[in-house]
Design a protein around this motif. Structure first.
Motif, mmCIF file in Angstrom:
data_model
loop_
_atom_site.group_PDB
_atom_site.id
_atom_site.type_symbol
_atom_site.label_atom_id
_atom_site.label_comp_id
_atom_site.label_asym_id
_atom_site.label_seq_id
_atom_site.Cartn_x
_atom_site.Cartn_y
_atom_site.Cartn_z
ATOM 1 N N SER A 1 0.811 -1.218 0.000
ATOM 2 C CA SER A 1 0.000 0.000 0.000
ATOM 3 C C SER A 1 0.847 1.272 0.000
ATOM 4 O O SER A 1 0.376 2.324 -0.426
ATOM 5 N N ASP A 2 2.098 1.200 0.482
ATOM 6 C CA ASP A 2 2.965 2.383 0.516
ATOM 7 C C ASP A 2 3.950 2.425 -0.641
ATOM 8 O O ASP A 2 4.774 3.341 -0.717
ATOM 9 N N TYR A 3 3.884 1.448 -1.559
ATOM 10 C CA TYR A 3 4.862 1.374 -2.639
ATOM 11 C C TYR A 3 4.460 2.270 -3.804
ATOM 12 O O TYR A 3 3.279 2.342 -4.157
ATOM 13 N N PRO A 4 5.426 2.958 -4.418
ATOM 14 C CA PRO A 4 5.118 3.668 -5.668
ATOM 15 C C PRO A 4 4.647 2.670 -6.728
ATOM 16 O O PRO A 4 5.227 1.589 -6.861
ATOM 17 N N GLY A 5 3.591 3.020 -7.427
ATOM 18 C CA GLY A 5 3.075 2.121 -8.453
ATOM 19 C C GLY A 5 2.086 1.103 -7.943
ATOM 20 O O GLY A 5 1.712 0.172 -8.677
ATOM 21 N N ASN A 6 1.627 1.264 -6.678
ATOM 22 C CA ASN A 6 0.598 0.337 -6.192
ATOM 23 C C ASN A 6 -0.757 0.732 -6.778
ATOM 24 O O ASN A 6 -0.998 1.898 -7.090
ATOM 25 N N ILE A 7 -1.617 -0.262 -6.937
ATOM 26 C CA ILE A 7 -2.958 -0.035 -7.483
ATOM 27 C C ILE A 7 -3.983 -0.363 -6.411
ATOM 28 O O ILE A 7 -4.096 -1.524 -5.995
ATOM 29 N N LEU A 8 -4.648 0.669 -5.910
ATOM 30 C CA LEU A 8 -5.695 0.539 -4.894
ATOM 31 C C LEU A 8 -5.200 -0.171 -3.641
ATOM 32 O O LEU A 8 -5.974 -0.811 -2.918
ATOM 33 N N GLY A 9 -3.881 -0.087 -3.394
ATOM 34 C CA GLY A 9 -3.318 -0.662 -2.182
ATOM 35 C C GLY A 9 -3.195 -2.167 -2.187
ATOM 36 O O GLY A 9 -2.713 -2.750 -1.210
ATOM 37 N N GLN A 10 -3.608 -2.830 -3.261
ATOM 38 C CA GLN A 10 -3.588 -4.299 -3.287
ATOM 39 C C GLN A 10 -2.667 -4.852 -4.367
ATOM 40 O O GLN A 10 -2.024 -5.879 -4.164
#
Length: 208
Positions: A143-152
């Protein structure tokens, strides 16, 4: 060689044309049972090093996850995935090869679509099984990563999943299909029974 009754069929179309008519045959579903059982185990083993890297270098995977603690436990989501590749994506590959002027273009389009399939897969599994409890994600946390999608989902994972799907459909399945097709009917039935029984025993041992 052009297919009988279709003089316009090209050699490439015949070779790539994995259509839906095969869904009505026992040999096809026997092969699907084989792939489902084998990949449910092998897929988990293949994921192990990837998840270990994610745990070690990114902290994205819980070290107590069964992916890491019980790598021989069948994860049937992989079996379902390979069956879907055979039922839907092999015909899609054939369609692209017939429609695109170059095989490289068909491969590129297939890969891009596969990345979005991987994203949809991650999101679906995440929303079903990885909802946070008291702010803690039970399976993975991007959830905190660059490039995450909707936290999942995470685009890095999706790029990898897309490459894996492409490898399976374009390389692994044609090779595996050629091996299975060499078996006589009774040998294929016997192999299918052995694999199903072995997978059932492994499932009982690892899930109890």
């Amino acid at each position: 060689m052009a297919q009988k009754g279709n003089p316009t069929a090209s050699p490439r179309a015949s070779a790539a044309g994995v259509g839906f008519s095969r869904l009505h045959t026992w040999p096809f579903w026997r092969t699907m049972i084989l792939y489902f059982c084998i990949v449910s185990v092998v897929g988990h083993l293949i994921e192990y090093p990837y998840c270990w890297l994610g745990m070690t270098f990114f902290g994205s995977v819980d070290p107590t996850s069964e992916v890491l603690t019980n790598p021989f436990k069948p994860f049937f989501v992989y079996g379902v995935g390979v069956v879907m590749c055979c039922v839907l994506l092999e015909p899609f590959r054939g369609l692209l090869l017939r429609r695109c002027t170059r095989p490289s273009t068909a491969l590129l389009v297939f890969y891009v679509v596969s990345v979005f399939i991987g994203m949809a897969f991650e999101l679906t599994q995440g929303f079903l099984q990885n909802q946070p409890v008291d702010g803690v994600y039970p399976l993975w946390d991007v959830s905190d990563y660059p490039g995450n999608i909707l936290g999942q989902a995470w685009i890095v994972n999706d790029i990898f999943i897309g490459a894996l799907i492409t490898l399976i459909v374009w390389v692994v399945l044609p090779w595996a299909n050629s091996l299975v097709e060499r078996l006589r009917d009774h040998s294929a039935n016997r192999l299918c029974a052995i694999v199903v029984i072995a997978t059932g025993i492994l499932t009982v041992i690892t899930y109890l």
